[in-house]
Write a protein that holds these residues in place. Sequence first.
Motif, PDB file in Angstrom:
ATOM      1  N   VAL A  35       0.841  -1.206   0.000  1.00 40.99           N
ATOM      2  CA  VAL A  35       0.000   0.000   0.000  1.00 40.99           C
ATOM      3  C   VAL A  35       0.873   1.252   0.000  1.00 40.99           C
ATOM      4  O   VAL A  35       0.603   2.213  -0.736  1.00 40.99           O
ATOM      5  N   TRP A  42       2.435   1.558  -3.434  1.00 42.93           N
ATOM      6  CA  TRP A  42       1.440   1.997  -4.396  1.00 42.93           C
ATOM      7  C   TRP A  42       1.149   3.484  -4.233  1.00 42.93           C
ATOM      8  O   TRP A  42       1.053   4.229  -5.199  1.00 42.93           O
ATOM      9  N   SER A  43       1.021   3.933  -2.977  1.00 42.45           N
ATOM     10  CA  SER A  43       0.745   5.342  -2.716  1.00 42.45           C
ATOM     11  C   SER A  43       1.893   6.226  -3.196  1.00 42.45           C
ATOM     12  O   SER A  43       1.669   7.256  -3.843  1.00 42.45           O
ATOM     13  N   GLU A  44       3.120   5.820  -2.884  1.00 49.03           N
ATOM     14  CA  GLU A  44       4.271   6.615  -3.306  1.00 49.03           C
ATOM     15  C   GLU A  44       4.428   6.596  -4.819  1.00 49.03           C
ATOM     16  O   GLU A  44       4.743   7.623  -5.426  1.00 49.03           O
ATOM     17  N   LYS A  96       2.060   6.269  -6.939  1.00 45.90           N
ATOM     18  CA  LYS A  96       0.993   7.108  -7.489  1.00 45.90           C
ATOM     19  C   LYS A  96       1.406   8.581  -7.416  1.00 45.90           C
ATOM     20  O   LYS A  96       1.204   9.341  -8.368  1.00 45.90           O
ATOM     21  N   THR A  97       2.004   8.993  -6.307  1.00 46.96           N
ATOM     22  CA  THR A  97       2.472  10.363  -6.152  1.00 46.96           C
ATOM     23  C   THR A  97       3.585  10.666  -7.148  1.00 46.96           C
ATOM     24  O   THR A  97       3.583  11.724  -7.798  1.00 46.96           O
TER      25      THR A  97
END
Length: 113
Positions: A35, A38-40, A42-43
């Motif tokens: 997670v 994925w978040s990083e 996406k950023t």
Amino acid sequence: MNMRVNEDGRLWPRVVAAAIPAGVSVVISIAAFAVMFWSESKTVDAKTADAITRIERRVDTVEAEAREARQVAAKDREKIAEMMAELRSTSRGVSRIEGLLDRMMMERAPKPP
């Protein structure tokens, strides 16, 4: 230390009972890592897309300026060609006038004294 771990014959149930929380914690850790990744990502993807957009805008600006400079240069070349044609015409006219003046000056016979 004694080696009587499996005296009562319950070694595998104990191993399984101990492995379940360890497995769950490993799965939770991997899921949390996934997670976060994925978040990083996406950023980072958003920042990369923004940077690409800015670069494309700059390239478009440079291309527009180059196109404008080519148009101005073409107009300047056209003006220079017109000026050269006018200069040639003027030069021919001056040459004709000089030739006529030379003939006029030669035709006059010197007056006897």
